[in-house]
Design an enzyme around this catalytic site. Structure first.
Site, PDB file in Angstrom:
ATOM      1  N   CYS A 145      32.303  39.966  27.093  1.00 56.32           N
ATOM      2  CA  CYS A 145      33.607  40.342  26.546  1.00 56.32           C
ATOM      3  C   CYS A 145      33.681  40.309  25.015  1.00 56.32           C
ATOM      4  O   CYS A 145      33.340  39.304  24.383  1.00 56.32           O
ATOM      5  CB  CYS A 145      34.695  39.448  27.140  1.00 56.32           C
ATOM      6  N   CYS A 153      51.336  46.810  35.859  1.00 62.94           N
ATOM      7  CA  CYS A 153      50.194  45.948  36.164  1.00 62.94           C
ATOM      8  C   CYS A 153      49.978  45.054  34.954  1.00 62.94           C
ATOM      9  O   CYS A 153      50.229  45.471  33.814  1.00 62.94           O
ATOM     10  CB  CYS A 153      48.952  46.814  36.416  1.00 62.94           C
ATOM     11  N   CYS A 207      44.812  43.577  42.273  1.00 59.33           N
ATOM     12  CA  CYS A 207      43.772  44.451  41.726  1.00 59.33           C
ATOM     13  C   CYS A 207      42.602  43.541  41.391  1.00 59.33           C
ATOM     14  O   CYS A 207      42.711  42.699  40.496  1.00 59.33           O
ATOM     15  CB  CYS A 207      44.300  45.160  40.477  1.00 59.33           C
ATOM     16  N   CYS A 244      48.972  49.233  32.545  1.00 57.11           N
ATOM     17  CA  CYS A 244      48.384  47.899  32.725  1.00 57.11           C
ATOM     18  C   CYS A 244      48.295  47.167  31.392  1.00 57.11           C
ATOM     19  O   CYS A 244      47.650  47.648  30.452  1.00 57.11           O
ATOM     20  CB  CYS A 244      47.005  48.059  33.354  1.00 57.11           C
ATOM     21  N   ARG A 300      38.554  51.952  41.907  1.00 59.85           N
ATOM     22  CA  ARG A 300      38.684  52.528  40.565  1.00 59.85           C
ATOM     23  C   ARG A 300      37.344  52.600  39.838  1.00 59.85           C
ATOM     24  O   ARG A 300      36.673  51.582  39.659  1.00 59.85           O
ATOM     25  CB  ARG A 300      39.682  51.735  39.725  1.00 59.85           C
ATOM     26  N   CYS A 320      33.290  34.534  28.664  1.00 64.39           N
ATOM     27  CA  CYS A 320      32.745  35.603  29.507  1.00 64.39           C
ATOM     28  C   CYS A 320      31.693  36.382  28.692  1.00 64.39           C
ATOM     29  O   CYS A 320      32.027  36.976  27.653  1.00 64.39           O
ATOM     30  CB  CYS A 320      33.863  36.542  29.952  1.00 64.39           C
ATOM     31  N   CYS A 329      39.989  34.735  22.552  1.00 62.05           N
ATOM     32  CA  CYS A 329      40.134  34.114  23.873  1.00 62.05           C
ATOM     33  C   CYS A 329      39.239  32.873  24.007  1.00 62.05           C
ATOM     34  O   CYS A 329      38.097  32.859  23.565  1.00 62.05           O
ATOM     35  CB  CYS A 329      39.793  35.134  24.951  1.00 62.05           C
TER      36      CYS A 329
HETATM   37  N1  SAM Z   1      41.651  37.702  30.188  1.00 62.18           N
HETATM   38  C1  SAM Z   1      41.951  38.253  31.437  1.00 62.18           C
HETATM   39  C2  SAM Z   1      40.869  38.057  32.463  1.00 62.18           C
HETATM   40  O1  SAM Z   1      39.727  37.857  32.094  1.00 62.18           O
HETATM   41  O2  SAM Z   1      41.194  38.139  33.645  1.00 62.18           O
HETATM   42  C3  SAM Z   1      42.315  39.732  31.365  1.00 62.18           C
HETATM   43  C4  SAM Z   1      41.543  40.669  30.486  1.00 62.18           C
HETATM   44  S1  SAM Z   1      39.824  40.917  30.866  1.00 62.18           S
HETATM   45  C5  SAM Z   1      39.308  41.865  29.466  1.00 62.18           C
HETATM   46  C6  SAM Z   1      39.867  42.003  32.258  1.00 62.18           C
HETATM   47  C7  SAM Z   1      38.539  42.483  32.848  1.00 62.18           C
HETATM   48  O3  SAM Z   1      37.930  43.432  31.987  1.00 62.18           O
HETATM   49  C8  SAM Z   1      37.427  41.471  33.067  1.00 62.18           C
HETATM   50  O4  SAM Z   1      37.594  40.729  34.240  1.00 62.18           O
HETATM   51  C9  SAM Z   1      36.220  42.360  33.187  1.00 62.18           C
HETATM   52  O5  SAM Z   1      35.994  42.727  34.532  1.00 62.18           O
HETATM   53  C10 SAM Z   1      36.591  43.599  32.368  1.00 62.18           C
HETATM   54  N2  SAM Z   1      35.755  43.721  31.169  1.00 62.18           N
HETATM   55  C11 SAM Z   1      35.893  43.005  30.038  1.00 62.18           C
HETATM   56  N3  SAM Z   1      34.962  43.359  29.128  1.00 62.18           N
HETATM   57  C12 SAM Z   1      34.201  44.320  29.714  1.00 62.18           C
HETATM   58  C13 SAM Z   1      33.060  45.081  29.298  1.00 62.18           C
HETATM   59  N4  SAM Z   1      32.507  44.898  28.091  1.00 62.18           N
HETATM   60  N5  SAM Z   1      32.556  45.983  30.142  1.00 62.18           N
HETATM   61  C14 SAM Z   1      33.111  46.176  31.366  1.00 62.18           C
HETATM   62  N6  SAM Z   1      34.165  45.481  31.821  1.00 62.18           N
HETATM   63  C15 SAM Z   1      34.711  44.560  31.012  1.00 62.18           C
HETATM   64  C1  DTB Z   2      39.330  46.146  34.877  1.00 63.40           C
HETATM   65  O1  DTB Z   2      38.693  45.839  35.905  1.00 63.40           O
HETATM   66  N1  DTB Z   2      38.854  46.889  33.894  1.00 63.40           N
HETATM   67  C2  DTB Z   2      39.826  46.986  32.815  1.00 63.40           C
HETATM   68  C3  DTB Z   2      41.078  46.278  33.420  1.00 63.40           C
HETATM   69  N2  DTB Z   2      40.562  45.758  34.643  1.00 63.40           N
HETATM   70  C4  DTB Z   2      41.824  45.299  32.651  1.00 63.40           C
HETATM   71  C5  DTB Z   2      39.335  46.434  31.548  1.00 63.40           C
HETATM   72  C6  DTB Z   2      38.075  47.080  31.057  1.00 63.40           C
HETATM   73  C7  DTB Z   2      37.776  46.497  29.737  1.00 63.40           C
HETATM   74  C8  DTB Z   2      36.582  47.102  29.114  1.00 63.40           C
HETATM   75  C9  DTB Z   2      36.244  46.452  27.829  1.00 63.40           C
HETATM   76  C10 DTB Z   2      37.279  46.590  26.751  1.00 63.40           C
HETATM   77  O2  DTB Z   2      37.801  47.705  26.517  1.00 63.40           O
HETATM   78  O3  DTB Z   2      37.510  45.611  26.053  1.00 63.40           O
HETATM   79 FE1  SF4 Z   3      38.996  36.165  27.813  1.00 61.93          FE
HETATM   80 FE2  SF4 Z   3      37.566  38.390  27.849  1.00 61.93          FE
HETATM   81 FE3  SF4 Z   3      37.052  36.486  29.597  1.00 61.93          FE
HETATM   82 FE4  SF4 Z   3      39.351  37.895  29.817  1.00 61.93          FE
HETATM   83  S1  SF4 Z   3      37.289  38.682  30.046  1.00 61.93           S
HETATM   84  S2  SF4 Z   3      39.093  35.684  29.984  1.00 61.93           S
HETATM   85  S3  SF4 Z   3      39.769  38.273  27.628  1.00 61.93           S
HETATM   86  S4  SF4 Z   3      36.812  36.320  27.354  1.00 61.93           S
END
Ligand code: SAM
Ligand code: DTB
Ligand code: SF4
Length: 332
Positions: free
Chosen positions: A70, A138, A198, A107, A274, A67, A63
């Site tokens: 992530c 979703c 959401c 989702c 949630r 973030c 990506c």
């Molecule tokens: N790329 C899209 C975005 O950022 O909206 C969708 C996927 S992103 C992985 C969705 C959500 O997962 C993020 O907004 C964040 O709140 C959650 N998330 C991602 N990595 C995480 C982590 N290591 N621990 C907890 N929540 C996480």
């Molecule tokens: C949200 O708030 N939590 C979910 C969903 N929306 C997409 C994602 C959690 C991701 C946790 C880290 C991972 O598994 O990569």
């Molecule tokens: Fe990309 Fe992860 Fe950020 Fe979603 S949360 S925009 S997958 S870097």
């Protein structure tokens, strides 16, 4: 004339929350806060019911965003193997398995900064295929334009997940490749097309209580409250700036996590709150407190997007021991 806020029914949704009011909720004695949240929860929901969603990463890794939490950002070396967008039939087959094991909502998550029009046909096929199974749909695909939101809605999309993640002041510490305002624009486009929203955030990223209050204040003062409000506890991923920081400094305190759930329930009383990422390392007792404080949804299945989640069998035991049941299962 409207009654002053302090005399009005605390279970009625309000959009005029001040930051100070949200901060004051966090400061309440713990048992008072949880009691108030539990009361409001019962006004809108059956407290024995928990909604169950299952996630699938339909496009993993690589990506463009940075973030800091992530595993999927191309900016950090987390050892995650990036993949291409999955074929729709494989996604629909996974959704059928999720339905068979009890999920009500499926989702689909993609590691994108924004959706590209060239990928729309595949997404539309996935969404309509999942919807045809009788599941709620979703997606979380990054930023959307209004025409893209319209196309996803037409394909059968029920919910779009797009988190504000933290308070506006801490946001720049977490991500530099987009702004809070970018997030708000996509949320408005999604709402305008009649897709349910959401939207929530992550706690335990090194932010302070003021930032957690800032996030919940931002959500509570949106033109419409989110329909689903995910509260994620950071899952520390090695190689990410925030994962490494939290591994060194320790995870969020459980009591503070429950406070965040309770305040979410109070400021967005009708939202499905949630208990999201982070359950794998939470005790059963901590999860029980979250349900008492107003959480009424979880992610089920052994994987979130890229990180582990509790096994189905242990969630089934937890539900049985707490007397909880899947939302809409009809059981009394
Ligand atoms: N790329 C899209 C975005 O950022 O909206 C969708 C996927 S992103 C992985 C969705 C959500 O997962 C993020 O907004 C964040 O709140 C959650 N998330 C991602 N990595 C995480 C982590 N290591 N621990 C907890 N929540 C996480
Ligand atoms: C949200 O708030 N939590 C979910 C969903 N929306 C997409 C994602 C959690 C991701 C946790 C880290 C991972 O598994 O990569
Ligand atoms: Fe990309 Fe992860 Fe950020 Fe979603 S949360 S925009 S997958 S870097």
């Amino acid at each position: 004339m409207n009654a002053p806020a302090r005399f009005s029914d605390p279970a009625l949704p309000r959009h005029d929350w001040t930051l100070q009011e949200v901060e004051a909720l966090f400061e309440l004695p713990f048992t008072e806060l949880v009691f108030r949240a539990a009361e409001v929860h019962r006004r809108w929901f059956d407290p024995a019911e928990v909604q169950m969603s299952q996630l699938l990463s339909v496009k993993t890794g690589g990506c463009a965003e940075d973030c800091g939490y992530c595993s999927q950002s191309a900016h950090f070396d987390t050892g995650l193997k990036a993949g291409r967008l999955m074929e729709a039939d494989l996604v629909v087959a996974e959704a059928a398995r999720a339905k068979a094991s009890g999920a009500q909502r499926f989702c689909m998550g993609a590691a994108w900064r924004e959706l590209k029009d060239r990928d729309l046909p595949k997404l539309e096929a996935m969404i309509s295929g999942v919807k045809a199974l009788g599941l709620e749909t979703c997606a979380t695909l990054g930023m959307l334009t209004p025409p893209q939101a319209r196309a996803l809605k037409a394909a059968g999309l029920d919910y779009y997940n797009h988190n504000l993640d933290t308070g506006p002041e801490y946001y720049g510490t977490v991500v530099s490749t987009r702004t809070y305002d970018d997030r708000l624009k996509t949320l408005a486009a999604v709402r305008a097309e009649g897709i349910s929203v959401c939207c929530g955030g992550i706690v335990g990223m090194g932010e302070g209580r003021a930032d957690r209050a800032g996030l919940l204040h931002a959500l509570a003062t949106l033109p419409e409250h989110p329909d689903s409000l995910p509260v994620n506890a950071l899952v520390p991923v090695e190689g990410t700036p925030l994962g490494d920081k939290v591994s060194a400094e320790g995870r969020i305190d459980g009591i503070e996590f429950v406070r965040t759930i309770a305040v979410a329930r109070l400021v967005c009383p009708k939202a499905v709150v949630r208990l999201s990422a982070g359950r794998e390392t939470m005790s059963r007792e901590l999860q029980a407190l979250c349900f008492l404080a107003g959480a009424n949804s979880i992610f089920v299945g052994e994987r979130l997007l890229t990180t582990p989640n509790p096994e189905m069998a242990s969630d089934e035991r937890l539900f049985a021991d707490l007397g909880l049941r899947p939302m809409g299962s009809g059981a009394a």
